[in-house]
Design an enzyme around this catalytic site. Structure first.
Site, mmCIF file in Angstrom:
data_model
loop_
_atom_site.group_PDB
_atom_site.id
_atom_site.type_symbol
_atom_site.label_atom_id
_atom_site.label_comp_id
_atom_site.label_asym_id
_atom_site.label_seq_id
_atom_site.Cartn_x
_atom_site.Cartn_y
_atom_site.Cartn_z
ATOM 1 N N LEU A 1 -16.021 -12.675 42.539
ATOM 2 C CA LEU A 1 -16.706 -11.660 43.341
ATOM 3 C C LEU A 1 -15.651 -10.697 43.879
ATOM 4 O O LEU A 1 -15.139 -10.886 44.987
ATOM 5 C CB LEU A 1 -17.464 -12.369 44.476
ATOM 6 C CG LEU A 1 -18.587 -11.637 45.206
ATOM 7 C CD1 LEU A 1 -19.370 -12.598 46.088
ATOM 8 C CD2 LEU A 1 -18.129 -10.446 45.985
ATOM 9 N N GLU B 1 -14.802 -6.529 43.286
ATOM 10 C CA GLU B 1 -15.042 -5.285 42.555
ATOM 11 C C GLU B 1 -13.777 -4.515 42.258
ATOM 12 O O GLU B 1 -13.660 -3.865 41.211
ATOM 13 C CB GLU B 1 -16.024 -4.393 43.321
ATOM 14 C CG GLU B 1 -17.470 -4.845 43.227
ATOM 15 C CD GLU B 1 -17.785 -6.069 44.062
ATOM 16 O OE1 GLU B 1 -16.929 -6.431 44.912
ATOM 17 O OE2 GLU B 1 -18.862 -6.655 43.904
ATOM 18 N N ALA C 1 -25.016 -0.622 42.245
ATOM 19 C CA ALA C 1 -24.115 0.531 42.286
ATOM 20 C C ALA C 1 -23.359 0.601 43.607
ATOM 21 O O ALA C 1 -22.199 0.998 43.664
ATOM 22 C CB ALA C 1 -24.912 1.826 42.091
ATOM 23 N N HIS D 1 -28.600 -1.365 48.719
ATOM 24 C CA HIS D 1 -29.046 -1.655 47.359
ATOM 25 C C HIS D 1 -29.846 -0.484 46.804
ATOM 26 O O HIS D 1 -30.665 -0.652 45.914
ATOM 27 C CB HIS D 1 -29.911 -2.913 47.312
ATOM 28 C CG HIS D 1 -29.147 -4.181 47.544
ATOM 29 N ND1 HIS D 1 -28.687 -4.548 48.775
ATOM 30 C CD2 HIS D 1 -28.753 -5.168 46.699
ATOM 31 C CE1 HIS D 1 -28.055 -5.712 48.677
ATOM 32 N NE2 HIS D 1 -28.081 -6.106 47.438
HETATM 33 C C1 LIG Z 1 -18.871 -6.960 47.556
HETATM 34 C C2 LIG Z 1 -20.119 -7.568 47.032
HETATM 35 N N1 LIG Z 1 -20.300 -7.684 45.721
HETATM 36 C C3 LIG Z 1 -21.424 -8.198 45.210
HETATM 37 C C4 LIG Z 1 -22.436 -8.616 46.024
HETATM 38 C C5 LIG Z 1 -23.741 -9.136 45.433
HETATM 39 N N2 LIG Z 1 -23.968 -10.493 45.898
HETATM 40 C C6 LIG Z 1 -24.812 -10.762 46.913
HETATM 41 S S1 LIG Z 1 -24.726 -12.344 47.434
HETATM 42 C C7 LIG Z 1 -23.623 -12.718 46.196
HETATM 43 C C8 LIG Z 1 -23.061 -14.088 46.108
HETATM 44 C C9 LIG Z 1 -22.358 -14.434 47.372
HETATM 45 O O1 LIG Z 1 -21.796 -15.684 47.268
HETATM 46 P P1 LIG Z 1 -21.193 -16.418 48.524
HETATM 47 O O2 LIG Z 1 -20.153 -15.584 49.162
HETATM 48 O O3 LIG Z 1 -20.770 -17.776 48.061
HETATM 49 O O4 LIG Z 1 -22.396 -16.514 49.540
HETATM 50 P P2 LIG Z 1 -23.759 -17.333 49.400
HETATM 51 O O5 LIG Z 1 -24.790 -16.364 48.962
HETATM 52 O O6 LIG Z 1 -23.543 -18.432 48.434
HETATM 53 O O7 LIG Z 1 -24.017 -17.841 50.763
HETATM 54 C C10 LIG Z 1 -23.315 -11.597 45.445
HETATM 55 C C11 LIG Z 1 -22.396 -11.575 44.299
HETATM 56 C C12 LIG Z 1 -22.225 -8.475 47.398
HETATM 57 N N3 LIG Z 1 -23.150 -8.827 48.286
HETATM 58 N N4 LIG Z 1 -21.068 -7.948 47.870
#
Ligand SMILES: Cc1ncc(C[n+]2csc(CCOP(=O)(O)OP(=O)(O)O)c2C)c(N)n1
Ligand SMILES: Cc1ncc(C[n+]2csc(CCOP(=O)(O)OP(=O)(O)O)c2C)c(N)n1
Ligand SMILES: [Mg+2]
Ligand SMILES: [Mg+2]
Lengths: 356, 345, 345, 356
Positions: free
Chosen positions: B80, B82, B106, B149
């Site tokens: 995760l 970017e 985006a 979003h």
């Molecule tokens: C910078 C960023 N990139 C992508 C996302 C899209 N996204 C939303 S929740 C998620 C997973 C998050 O995982 P984690 O940090 O383990 O939290 P959890 O949802 O498991 O509590 C992603 C990739 C985001 N929120 N923020």
């Protein structure tokens, strides 16, 4: 000195690294450092003469880091070279005249006047020019290594970055990414004790080399003023990388002996700190080592030879034209994509390997 | 099939001219997926990377099933990160790969902004080194995605030299422009509007083909032209259907590409129609629409028979609650009204 | 002293009306420094943070000597981390501080882009929580800074709702707008043009005062108006001096603030002059100038006696070498020529 | 289970934490978890009924993390609460009706319909609403702590973030910054084994808790399904923070028992992994503990009480109006800056401290 430098053999004697560096290699390492120093000294006088626009950065006192590291990299390897690392360009084969033309913004400089001073990389010699934003290139190097792994190629990428740069997010994203994917990339942290005026104590509470293990990669602190120690650390890291052993973090302990850039009088650096490091000048060190060899190297002659090269390069660069203003808008977009070419890889080990 | 040319991929298998006649109906989403799949088949340098694009097939399922065909190396679940996604893609690109990066939304490109703008965008000008990456941005609002979003970030990248920026509105263009983008030697920011994913269907040629980075007349007309791109093309078409505007003949110009911007097509439509509405889903200030309006005001001043009217989202974060979101996003009624007023001018 | 009002700081010692009469000549740089120092004296919630702002006094010496007066807590050398600088400033602001962040160069804000745009900018709209931070951006080119030390990133932030964006051109405004920005309850992006730092001098009131976020007529005229901001105001004044344009009466409007944009002042100048040149040092596409032109094309169409001419940097990274840099940055000659052509229209 | 969870006493018995949690506190902890679960269950049915626009995220199975952590924070402390952490809002005093209204985009929701579902924070209760970009709030929390330290206040900030979020640069910038400046901030890493579909093995090669020491702060892995263990870890971290001892990284080991969001069927999670964690439901655990007390808590009655609250709240929320579209453009800019207010801090320890 703010941090302790792990003493290497070189500090107290003149050891040989059997099988890895020939006498010619060791001379070549000195030559690369001398080239860097003499080119930068010349560039500084050109700057003072008003012939180098913008600002001027150098790596005085840090020559061993980039010379030693680049020397361990193969022709097909790829590098992102930073602003204190001119010797790496020299090792890869960038001609002094193009470097000096680069500083002066000439049409024959590596970036043809598009970018300034140390912001260059010779794409035909396997290098990607740095951007100012530090340490963005760590991710670019990681990505090159990712491609090597995807294609199953036994190649490695290397990038330098500074102690200050360890505070930025991209440092973390790169180390973590490389560790998760076990990529063939070598991260050389060039710890020169300061980021501009900021001492390392304001950048981190614990030396960042401690993090290597917590990312899942080997980490080693090296005497960054010993060019042979640098070579050896990178050689080992590269061997591991191309064998599929993943990334390595190498911390080169050194000292920025000049100001951050030409305008900086470094009043914030304690005189004793500078004095202590001055004793350990990397070029002196290597010269002493080569003079003490059974068959000593004539370092004075080498110096004269490099000086002559730089003098000639200066002539060439000064004679080169400035870029044509009519071309200023050209080349924002590429017409075709030609990947990076191979660099020079002067280490005799590569020849020996090829011969096997 | 304006702007669409069947071309072989630079390496590997290519969709040849023979397949040209074959067309299938698919959604905008399927067309993106199809384009990506075909180009990955045609060119082994192409791989896709992003969060959850692998086994899961991506948040919007663009890469659904890709892992089975291409393996996890070429359909890479990344950390995760970017900045990491864009930065490593640049690295892979300069050593000969053709990475396609997916941002989960985006909006998250803000976290990879520096790598895109400073590293990828400026590389060729500075170093003569091409950076053939494609960054897919699922963009746009209209479904209660809220402030993070729903964004339309294209103007940021139009204002960053060295990036191409495209925003297809139809399935056919979505596929052809994605392929064209992947083959382009430059960084291409590819905006895919989430609200079109499953709402818009159309005929799409099979195999690989490229759609030009140029504008397209979505409907001919000569009383007024609405200039739009992405989802707003559909809003424009609906708002300006002949029955909607008392039979006025309204042209709809679909820009498709924002960088390069098809200035000649814009000026030609303005010369023909003399009245212009510029429609943009993004926040109004310094949007793509501002650039289009400023271009016209400079280069087609004498052809204008009225003010250049802009319809866009006001400068607010996109709110979550449906009545608020609908109040800010440009809708059919607002466009209709703008056209009606301008026609009467 | 248009737009300048002597106001007490919200807390602490304030420069009262008594000091109003006193003025000192200083450079643009000194004025910024003076404004920051005065406001730090007046309001103990104000502190400055950034790379090398402490003992070193900042890359451009804006905070030179500040550590001696305010200590290292309030003149904080941060780690090299722009996302960190902006993000922690937001945190400090919502618990009652008034952080002033210095980017070492404006270009580096790309590394803190997400925190500024997504966290700071959208906070009040979403949560009703004010984020009183000021982000100082030493911006602009003209001295061989190259692609990463010459950028004018203001349009990115104009296109991000919730951020105020200001760009003073004179020492007096630089000081007054910095103080106004620090006191503003919103995130303020403060562009200080590096090329003005030591080149521009002027009289500056002592003590604290606020300069409105509104436009200012830099020179009255009625044949044509050049609309500019920041360093380009000086280029405009030089290019349009009466002797330069055969006695034509050219107005120069200094926008000073980009968000809010003083639309009334712009429209008033256009109504008066009927001919407009919009001048911008930033890359042309989607720049502030595009927004200004689009505003005029929509709201002052009937007042125009000619195309809206734009002068800006083409869409290239700012090159390092002087002949290349001079070829892309808008200079006096280009502005003069644009005015001459338009006057003859 | 992919990772090992350090067993705490709670897993095998019903220990008391003498002097820190009264019977009433422990009941309160259960109540907060129950509130979270029942509110989220209700929100999920409202979502299925089409009354919750957009998507829907919950923290089913993770209730102990946010309940325990928030319970250890004082009224004047400040929190950034993430998307699996509803119980923290409950502890701080946000009324269930406002939460349900928030999900439904009503005018009476915490963000008045401006932002969606879990993207909220009650500014009058010392909380900053999260942004989507993960883990941006780590820096905001760090900044709040920086202000506390600058002003010499004995207060702390806390933020949650997930395992996936550890890969992003802001994670690093925040931990490093907080360590260098020794700030009173508590970082709660909520390790629920997945980031959307991505398992932790693709986010890091070494558990990120290993990094705490390399940043220069204490780090501890806690059973995130044991609400009392969570409380205790955060209580200790907070005590250290307000005493000037700097930041702490706490890793709460837990499991995301639902899909990433309502649409996600979680096919990528092995059934055994879910089954193993289901045995360790945090609410069950605390209920058993309270039932086994010498003076047992009537958990059935508590459950009924919370359910009645949620039912009433649902009524209230459903009766609330949608926001007025005419207000859609209002409030982009603030007219004045009012800092965050204090939250509820129900832990009896604060009362005892105040009484001292
Ligand atoms: C910078 C960023 N990139 C992508 C996302 C899209 N996204 C939303 S929740 C998620 C997973 C998050 O995982 P984690 O940090 O383990 O939290 P959890 O949802 O498991 O509590 C992603 C990739 C985001 N929120 N923020
Ligand atoms: C992201 C970013 N922020 C700020 C700067 C401005 N800057 C240029 S060099 C420098 C110090 C870098 O320190 P370090 O990483 O230790 O490298 P060194 O110059 O000491 O080799 C700074 C802050 C930058 N280049 N990049
Ligand atoms: Mg350094
Ligand atoms: Mg997770």
């Amino acid at each position: 000195m703010a941090t302790t430098v792990r003493p290497t053999a070189a500090a107290d004697g003149v050891p040989d690294v059997p099988g890895h560096l020939t006498r010619a290699d060791r001379t070549e390492l000195l030559r690369a450092m001398l080239s860097m120093r003499l080119i930068e000294e010349r560039a500084m006088s050109l700057y003072r003469q008003g012939r180098v626009p913008g600002s001027f950065y150098d790596g005085f006192g840090q020559e061993a880091v980039s010379a030693g590291a680049a020397f361990a990299m193969a022709a097909e390897d790829r590098l992102c070279i930073l602003h204190r690392d001119l010797a790496a360009h020299v090792v890869r084969g960038v001609e002094p005249a193009r470097i000096l033309a680069q500083y002066m913004g000439r049409a024959t400089g590596v970036t043809r006047g598009r970018d300034g001073n140390v912001h260059f990389g010779d794409k035909d010699r396997g290098c990607v020019g740095m951007v100012s934003m530090l340490p963005d290139m760590m991710l670019v190097a990681t990505g090159m290594a990712m491609a090597f792994k995807l294609r199953g190629e036994a190649r490695a990428a290397l990038t330098f970055f500074g102690d200050g740069s360890t505070s930025r997010g991209d440092f973390h994203e790169a180390l973590n990414w490389a560790a998760v994917q076990r990529l063939p990339v070598i991260f050389v942290l060039e710890n020169n004790q300061y980021a501009y005026s900021t001492p390392t104590a304001l950048q981190y509470a614990v030396p960042p080399i401690e993090r290597a293990g917590a990312y899942g990669m080997p980490g080693e602190t090296v005497d960054g003023n010993d060019v042979e120690a640098m070579f050896e650390a990178v050689r080992v890291a590269r061997e591991r990388a191309v064998a599929g052993g993943g990334p390595t973090l190498i911390e080169a302990q050194t000292m920025r002996m000049h100001g951050h850039a030409a305008h900086d009088d470094m009043r914030y650096v304690p005189a004793e700190q500078l004095a202590a490091w001055r004793e350990r000048d990397p070029i002196d060190l290597q010269e002493r080592r080569l003079k003490a060899l059974e068959e000593p190297v004539d370092v004075a002659a080498l110096r004269a030879e490099v000086q002559a090269e730089v003098d000639a390069a200066t002539e060439t660069a000064l004679a080169a034209p400035m870029p044509d203003p009519a071309t200023a808008r050209d080349g924002v977009f590429a017409e075709e994509a030609v990947p990076l070419g191979d660099g020079r890889a002067p280490w005799s080990g590569f020849a020996r390997e090829a011969a096997r | 099939m304006s702007g669409t040319t069947q071309t072989p991929a630079t390496t590997g298998r290519a969709g040849g001219g023979a397949e040209r006649a074959t067309r299938r109906t698919m959604t905008y989403l399927q067309a993106i997926s199809d384009g990506l799949r075909e180009e990955m088949r045609a060119d082994e340098r192409v791989f896709v990377m992003g969060e959850d694009v692998g086994v899961f097939g991506g948040a919007f399922k663009v890469t659904d099933g890709f892992v089975d065909e291409f393996g996890t190396d070429r359909v890479m679940d990344t950390p995760l990160a970017e900045s990491g996604i864009v930065g490593t893609a640049v690295g892979a690109a300069v050593v000969g790969m053709r990475p396609v990066c997916e941002m989960q939304f985006a909006d998250f490109i803000a976290c990879g902004f520096d790598q895109l703008v400073n590293v990828a965008g400026k590389m060729h000008y500075r170093q003569g080194l091409a950076v053939p990456i494609t960054v897919r941005l699922p963009s746009g609002g209209g479904f209660s995605g809220g402030p993070f979003h729903s964004q339309n970030p294209e103007a940021w990248f139009m204002h960053a030299p060295g990036l191409k920026v495209v925003a297809p509105s139809t399935p056919e263009d979505a596929k052809g422009m994605l392929i064209k983008g992947i083959r382009d030697p430059n960084p291409v920011v590819y905006l895919e509007h989430k609200h079109l994913y499953r709402r818009v269907k159309g005929e799409v040629p099979t195999g690989t083909y490229e759609t030009d980075f140029s504008a397209r007349i979505a409907r001919e007309g000569d009383d007024l032209v609405v200039i739009a791109y992405g989802a707003m093309v559909h809003t424009a078409l609906e708002a300006t259907a002949p029955e909607a505007l008392d039979g006025a003949s309204v042209e709809v110009l679909d820009l498709r590409s924002l960088v390069p911007l098809d200035e000649e097509a814009i000026l030609a439509s303005v010369r023909k129609c003399s009245k212009v509405v510029v429609l943009d889903e993004a926040n109004a200030t310094c949007a793509a629409g501002a650039q289009v309006a400023s271009l016209i005001a400079e280069r087609a001043f004498e052809d204008l028979d009225g003010p250049i009217v802009r319809v866009a989202t006001p400068d607010v974060p996109i709110p979550f609650s449906p009545p608020l979101e609908q109040a800010v996003l440009p809708g059919v009624e607002r466009v209709k009204e703008a056209c009606r007023d301008l026609l009467a001018y």
